[in-house]
Scaffold this active site. Structure first.
Site, PDB file in Angstrom:
ATOM      1  N   LYS A   1       0.855  -1.210   0.000  1.00  0.00           N
ATOM      2  CA  LYS A   1       0.000   0.000   0.000  1.00  0.00           C
ATOM      3  C   LYS A   1       0.881   1.247   0.000  1.00  0.00           C
ATOM      4  O   LYS A   1       2.038   1.223   0.435  1.00  0.00           O
ATOM      5  CB  LYS A   1      -0.936   0.028   1.202  1.00  0.00           C
ATOM      6  CG  LYS A   1      -0.275   0.104   2.593  1.00  0.00           C
ATOM      7  CD  LYS A   1       0.074   1.498   3.069  1.00  0.00           C
ATOM      8  CE  LYS A   1       0.822   1.468   4.406  1.00  0.00           C
ATOM      9  NZ  LYS A   1       1.697   2.570   4.707  1.00  0.00           N
TER      10      LYS A   1
ATOM     11  N   ASP B   1      -2.268  -1.843  10.156  1.00  0.00           N
ATOM     12  CA  ASP B   1      -2.540  -1.806   8.713  1.00  0.00           C
ATOM     13  C   ASP B   1      -3.177  -3.091   8.189  1.00  0.00           C
ATOM     14  O   ASP B   1      -3.556  -3.160   7.015  1.00  0.00           O
ATOM     15  CB  ASP B   1      -1.245  -1.565   7.922  1.00  0.00           C
ATOM     16  CG  ASP B   1      -0.725  -0.141   8.086  1.00  0.00           C
ATOM     17  OD1 ASP B   1      -1.528   0.740   8.473  1.00  0.00           O
ATOM     18  OD2 ASP B   1       0.462   0.086   7.827  1.00  0.00           O
TER      19      ASP B   1
HETATM   20  P1  ATP Z   1       4.095  -0.160   7.815  1.00  0.00           P
HETATM   21  O1  ATP Z   1       3.997   0.570   6.508  1.00  0.00           O
HETATM   22  O2  ATP Z   1       2.896  -1.044   8.122  1.00  0.00           O
HETATM   23  O3  ATP Z   1       4.519   0.677   8.966  1.00  0.00           O
HETATM   24  P2  ATP Z   1       6.613  -1.157   6.911  1.00  0.00           P
HETATM   25  O4  ATP Z   1       6.363  -1.380   5.460  1.00  0.00           O
HETATM   26  O5  ATP Z   1       7.313   0.119   7.271  1.00  0.00           O
HETATM   27  O6  ATP Z   1       5.246  -1.255   7.677  1.00  0.00           O
HETATM   28  P3  ATP Z   1       7.393  -3.895   7.194  1.00  0.00           P
HETATM   29  O7  ATP Z   1       8.017  -4.191   5.870  1.00  0.00           O
HETATM   30  O8  ATP Z   1       6.048  -4.415   7.456  1.00  0.00           O
HETATM   31  O9  ATP Z   1       7.445  -2.329   7.479  1.00  0.00           O
HETATM   32  O10 ATP Z   1       8.434  -4.418   8.304  1.00  0.00           O
HETATM   33  C1  ATP Z   1       8.403  -3.955   9.626  1.00  0.00           C
HETATM   34  C2  ATP Z   1       9.047  -4.980  10.549  1.00  0.00           C
HETATM   35  O11 ATP Z   1       8.264  -6.156  10.561  1.00  0.00           O
HETATM   36  C3  ATP Z   1      10.452  -5.391  10.147  1.00  0.00           C
HETATM   37  O12 ATP Z   1      11.281  -5.217  11.262  1.00  0.00           O
HETATM   38  C4  ATP Z   1      10.342  -6.857   9.790  1.00  0.00           C
HETATM   39  O13 ATP Z   1      11.470  -7.584  10.241  1.00  0.00           O
HETATM   40  C5  ATP Z   1       9.090  -7.321  10.523  1.00  0.00           C
HETATM   41  N1  ATP Z   1       8.315  -8.365   9.802  1.00  0.00           N
HETATM   42  C6  ATP Z   1       7.597  -9.329  10.384  1.00  0.00           C
HETATM   43  N2  ATP Z   1       6.968 -10.104   9.466  1.00  0.00           N
HETATM   44  C7  ATP Z   1       7.283  -9.603   8.269  1.00  0.00           C
HETATM   45  C8  ATP Z   1       6.935  -9.976   6.933  1.00  0.00           C
HETATM   46  N3  ATP Z   1       6.139 -11.017   6.669  1.00  0.00           N
HETATM   47  N4  ATP Z   1       7.409  -9.206   5.935  1.00  0.00           N
HETATM   48  C9  ATP Z   1       8.181  -8.128   6.203  1.00  0.00           C
HETATM   49  N5  ATP Z   1       8.566  -7.761   7.436  1.00  0.00           N
HETATM   50  C10 ATP Z   1       8.121  -8.480   8.475  1.00  0.00           C
END
Ligand code: ATP
Length: 298
Positions: free
Chosen positions: A8, A141
């Site tokens: 997203k 989210d």
């Molecule tokens: P958001 O936009 O919801 O804040 P994000 O995109 O910034 O999230 P993610 O890629 O979801 O961040 O990763 C955040 C943390 O979640 C990382 O530290 C990662 O190690 C952990 N994590 C746990 N499960 C997953 C997964 N299936 N895929 C990616 N990261 C994951």
């Protein structure tokens, strides 16, 4: 079973309050894009039978992603396995395409896909609303990622209102080669907000433009208050935005807590020009630039 878990972007993100439990009350408009992780679910028999009863195994091609109980996809499966006392074992294989810790909800979308996948695979019969309830306990989210398409989210992300489909734009997503902690960004925002001077995006106008299919106006209302928190420490975000705008984007914004930046382009050639400029100025590595589109529910 194979599932696509879509990333997203936030077209608008405003923080309107802070709760006693430390969570922030948001008003945000989220949009799925055609960038997705590929998830495969294999039941015990297909995985070779070397598993214990009720065991959930995670495989992932990205070493940055935990493959233990900290993985959000694991948490999603575990919650349904415990609730429905599922004794089969399952292997969840995740092929990551969505950059990690980038503000694109990579973990949340994997969790949402697994909730929906396990529900279908084991015939649990949960409705979308019931899946959303369970998703909200895994991450803010996750409810949006279950509903998908374009949606408004209020509260900590659980109060969802699906919106009409958004069309007309090419979407260029560029993810600078750094990670931003969501927790850090919100903490930094609190410090800055106390000093005043935050310009809040007009989420209602943005929502109205989408609902009235006045897509030409959408770029005028893009806004994300977390830019105030993240950009001072990650100036590359501004440079990426400026590069997109000077290449002809109708609008450009940081997504979530960053560092991802997206640009909306009417003209694909201009989006390609922006891709080339980002690479040429060494702002974003080629493999972290995605020329994509909106992903709609219908
Ligand atoms: P958001 O936009 O919801 O804040 P994000 O995109 O910034 O999230 P993610 O890629 O979801 O961040 O990763 C955040 C943390 O979640 C990382 O530290 C990662 O190690 C952990 N994590 C746990 N499960 C997953 C997964 N299936 N895929 C990616 N990261 C994951």
């Amino acid at each position: 079973m194979e599932i696509k878990a879509y990333a997203k972007i936030n077209l608008g993100l405003d923080i309107v309050g802070k709760r006693e439990d430390g969570y922030h009350d948001l008003r945000t408009i989220m949009q799925q894009i055609e960038l997705y992780d590929e998830i495969k679910l294999y039941a015990e028999a297909e995985s070779g039978g070397n598993t214990d009863k009720g065991q959930i195994l995670i495989g992932c091609d990205d070493t940055m992603v935990p493959t233990n109980e900290k993985n959000l996809a694991y948490k999603a499966a575990r919650s349904l396995f415990d609730e429905f006392e599922i004794t089969d074992a399952i292997l969840i294989d995740i092929k990551k395409h969505i950059p990690v810790s980038a503000g694109l909800a990579g973990g949340s979308t994997d969790a949402a896909a697994v909730l929906c996948g396990v529900n279908e695979y084991f015939g649990l019969g949960l409705s979308e609303e019931e899946l959303i309830e369970r998703g909200a306990k895994i991450g803010a989210d996750v409810p949006f990622c279950i509903v998908g398409g374009t949606a408004y989210a209020g509260g900590i992300g659980e109060a969802l209102q699906p919106l009409g489909d958004l069309t007309d734009y090419h979407v260029l997503v560029a993810v600078p080669d750094t990670r931003v902690s969501t927790k850090w960004a919100y903490g930094r925002y609190d410090e800055i907000a106390d000093e005043g001077g935050i310009r809040h995006p007009d989420i209602d106008q943005l929502m109205a433009a989408i609902e009235m299919e006045d897509f030409g106006c959408v770029p005028d209302f893009l806004g994300n208050v977390l830019e105030y928190a993240t950009i001072p420490d990650y100036p590359v975000i501004s440079k990426v935005k400026n590069t997109m705008m000077s290449s002809g984007a109708a609008g450009a914004l940081m997504s979530g807590s960053g560092p991802s930046v997206y640009g909306l382009f009417m003209d694909e050639e201009k989006a390609v020009k922006a891709c080339n400029a980002l690479e040429m100025f060494e702002l974003v590595p080629k493999e972290r630039i995605f020329l994509t589109a909106f992903h709609n529910r219908s």
